[in-house]
Design an enzyme around this catalytic site. Sequence first.
Site, PDB file in Angstrom:
ATOM      1  CB  THR A 299      -1.400  31.192 -25.306  1.00 58.71           C
ATOM      2  OG1 THR A 299      -0.474  32.287 -25.425  1.00 58.71           O
ATOM      3  CG2 THR A 299      -2.637  31.652 -24.560  1.00 58.71           C
TER       4      THR A 299
ATOM      5  CG  PHE B  19       7.354  27.476 -29.724  1.00 58.97           C
ATOM      6  CD1 PHE B  19       6.794  26.208 -29.768  1.00 58.97           C
ATOM      7  CD2 PHE B  19       8.718  27.601 -29.940  1.00 58.97           C
ATOM      8  CE1 PHE B  19       7.574  25.087 -30.011  1.00 58.97           C
ATOM      9  CE2 PHE B  19       9.508  26.477 -30.183  1.00 58.97           C
ATOM     10  CZ  PHE B  19       8.934  25.226 -30.218  1.00 58.97           C
ATOM     11  CG  ASP B  20       2.112  32.900 -27.773  1.00 58.98           C
ATOM     12  OD1 ASP B  20       1.163  32.120 -27.528  1.00 58.98           O
ATOM     13  OD2 ASP B  20       2.265  33.978 -27.175  1.00 58.98           O
ATOM     14  CB  ILE B  21       0.488  30.681 -34.099  1.00 63.36           C
ATOM     15  CG1 ILE B  21       1.875  30.851 -34.722  1.00 63.36           C
ATOM     16  CG2 ILE B  21      -0.609  30.994 -35.119  1.00 63.36           C
ATOM     17  CD1 ILE B  21       2.182  29.850 -35.816  1.00 63.36           C
TER      18      ILE B  21
END
Length: 204
Positions: free
Chosen positions: A91, A50-52
């Site tokens: 992000t 969920f935050d690559i």
Amino acid sequence: MPNGSLDKHIFSKTGKYLSFSWDKLFEIALATARGIEYLHGGCDVYILHFDIKPHNILLDQNLIPKFSDFGLAKFYPKENDFVSISATRGTIGYIAPELISRNFGTVSWKSDIYSFGMLLLEMVGGRKNSDMKAARSSKAYFLSWVYDQINISGDLELLDLTENEIMIARKLCLIGLWCIQVKPSNSPSITKVIEMLEGRTDDL
């Protein structure tokens, strides 16, 4: 990690683009995809990151990428084809549409695919996916600009590249665009992404 995070190498403030070769950039992209494949299928349960993004890809002494920052990660059983979350995760700039509104589809492992697509496009462009300081408004929305450049066989404004480097840039852009479909049902699995990365550009 001795070589820091990927963003330090692709978002140059000095005007010098990339601190390593395009072949190495491609190797990093492929290794990152294989890392996602492990998270999505190599464990007893799926792990959604969920935050690559470039800031969360760390490079060791051999420039081999490692995922960091699992603060937003979520587990869910392999038999599930969607995941329930109560709030948007990630992000801005890398968040899949379905994480903003369920009207686009259900939240699943495809959300990481979207973020990876953004990562690929940024790796090629050497700039963040939204640039409000862009000289031309058409370049402010990076995705639209990349799509237009690919559509007209443009050079992506990448100068002094060899034929092999242009091929790498084009391949990463095409795969990146495949990954950022608005509807998650249209985007590829990470296994398919790896297959495309390892295949011929002409087959894309």
